[in-house]
Design a protein around this motif. Structure first.
Motif, short mmCIF file in Angstrom:
data_model
loop_
_atom_site.label_atom_id
_atom_site.label_comp_id
_atom_site.label_asym_id
_atom_site.label_seq_id
_atom_site.Cartn_x
_atom_site.Cartn_y
_atom_site.Cartn_z
N LEU A 14 80.88 17.37 49.75
CA LEU A 14 79.88 17.46 48.70
C LEU A 14 80.52 18.18 47.52
O LEU A 14 81.04 19.29 47.67
CB LEU A 14 78.65 18.22 49.19
CG LEU A 14 77.45 18.25 48.27
CD1 LEU A 14 76.93 16.83 48.00
CD2 LEU A 14 76.35 19.11 48.85
N TYR A 16 80.16 19.11 43.18
CA TYR A 16 79.23 19.25 42.07
C TYR A 16 80.00 19.05 40.77
O TYR A 16 81.03 19.71 40.55
CB TYR A 16 78.56 20.62 42.09
CG TYR A 16 77.62 20.79 43.25
CD1 TYR A 16 76.29 20.39 43.15
CD2 TYR A 16 78.07 21.32 44.46
CE1 TYR A 16 75.42 20.53 44.23
CE2 TYR A 16 77.21 21.46 45.54
CZ TYR A 16 75.89 21.07 45.42
OH TYR A 16 75.03 21.20 46.49
N CYS A 48 70.78 15.09 41.42
CA CYS A 48 71.12 15.47 40.05
C CYS A 48 70.06 16.42 39.50
O CYS A 48 68.91 16.42 39.94
CB CYS A 48 71.28 14.26 39.15
SG CYS A 48 69.80 13.29 38.90
N SER A 49 70.52 17.22 38.56
CA SER A 49 69.62 18.17 37.90
C SER A 49 68.84 17.43 36.82
O SER A 49 69.10 16.25 36.53
CB SER A 49 70.45 19.28 37.25
OG SER A 49 71.15 18.77 36.12
N VAL A 69 74.05 18.57 35.97
CA VAL A 69 74.99 18.66 37.10
C VAL A 69 74.58 17.61 38.11
O VAL A 69 73.39 17.45 38.41
CB VAL A 69 75.00 20.07 37.73
CG1 VAL A 69 75.82 20.08 39.02
CG2 VAL A 69 75.57 21.09 36.73
N ALA A 71 75.40 16.15 42.02
CA ALA A 71 76.03 16.34 43.33
C ALA A 71 76.50 14.97 43.79
O ALA A 71 75.76 13.98 43.68
CB ALA A 71 75.04 16.92 44.32
N LEU A 139 73.21 23.63 37.75
CA LEU A 139 73.82 23.70 39.08
C LEU A 139 72.79 24.22 40.09
O LEU A 139 72.63 23.64 41.17
CB LEU A 139 75.05 24.61 39.07
CG LEU A 139 75.72 24.83 40.43
CD1 LEU A 139 76.26 23.51 41.00
CD2 LEU A 139 76.83 25.87 40.32
N VAL A 142 70.12 21.41 40.88
CA VAL A 142 70.49 20.37 41.84
C VAL A 142 70.86 20.96 43.20
O VAL A 142 70.55 20.39 44.24
CB VAL A 142 71.61 19.45 41.29
CG1 VAL A 142 72.94 20.17 41.17
CG2 VAL A 142 71.77 18.22 42.18
N MET A 143 71.50 22.12 43.22
CA MET A 143 71.93 22.71 44.48
C MET A 143 70.73 23.13 45.33
O MET A 143 70.79 23.09 46.56
CB MET A 143 72.86 23.90 44.23
CG MET A 143 73.54 24.40 45.47
SD MET A 143 74.68 25.76 45.11
CE MET A 143 76.13 24.85 44.64
N ARG A 146 69.89 20.38 47.66
CA ARG A 146 70.88 20.03 48.69
C ARG A 146 71.25 21.20 49.60
O ARG A 146 71.43 21.03 50.79
CB ARG A 146 72.16 19.50 48.04
CG ARG A 146 72.02 18.24 47.23
CD ARG A 146 71.78 17.06 48.09
NE ARG A 146 72.77 17.03 49.16
CZ ARG A 146 73.01 16.00 49.92
NH1 ARG A 146 72.35 14.91 49.74
NH2 ARG A 146 73.89 16.04 50.89
#
Length: 174
Positions: A14, A16, A48-49, A69, A71, A139, A142-143, A146
């Protein structure tokens, strides 16, 4: 899938990717970059963000940026992914005339799994991402989808970074 296929498949990582644009149809360039990247058979969008509008950093005599951002899940090496990112930048007309200057598209490899490396051609994690709200805000966005536990450490860092009030959600995506 048979047992042989399971043993020969390369592991997915994964990664970014940070994207930015401040020339022309900024949203088009961002979304086109994602489309071109994910046309590669070894790159799959994993999240995605939103799109965030931000003031320029460094060279400030230019238009505002849209940043996001994405992923991606990939079996490529970090270097091969980075090479593909440079190809997409070139295809979308990226010119490197002024450091931190205006650009149709800018792609940065922020994180690649837990990889840490310091090579002249590619440093991971991205060396300046922890100083930049325009990277950390999308970041974390989106993070959180996930890897919520990992996102928390970046959210804590974001609290210490100046300029986050200038990173404004422009549009939800994905």
């Amino acid at each position: 899938m048979n047992e042989t296929d399971a043993h020969t498949r390369e592991p997915q990582e994964l990664a970014y990717l940070g994207l930015g644009s401040n020339i022309g149809d900024r949203e088009h360039y961002l979304l086109e970059a994602v489309r071109l990247l994910t046309e590669h058979p070894q790159i799959v969008a994993a999240g995605c963000s939103g799109l965030y509008e931000t003031e320029p950093v460094g060279y400030v005599e230019q238009e505002a940026f849209l940043n996001m951002v994405v992923a991606v899940s990939t079996t490529l090496s970090p270097e091969a992914l980075f090479h593909e990112m440079l190809r997409v930048e070139h295809e979308l007309g990226r010119k490197r005339e002024i450091r931190w200057g205006p650009r149709t598209i800018d792609l940065d490899l922020l994180l690649f799994g837990d990889r840490v490396q310091n090579r002249p051609d590619l440093i991971l994690p991205h060396p300046r991402m922890m100083e930049r709200a325009f990277v950390l805000v999308p970041l974390v966005d989106v993070m959180t989808q996930r890897e919520p536990l990992r996102a928390e450490s970046f959210r804590e860092r974001l609290e210490l970074v100046e300029g986050k009030e200038g990173v404004l959600l422009w549009k939800k995506t994905c």
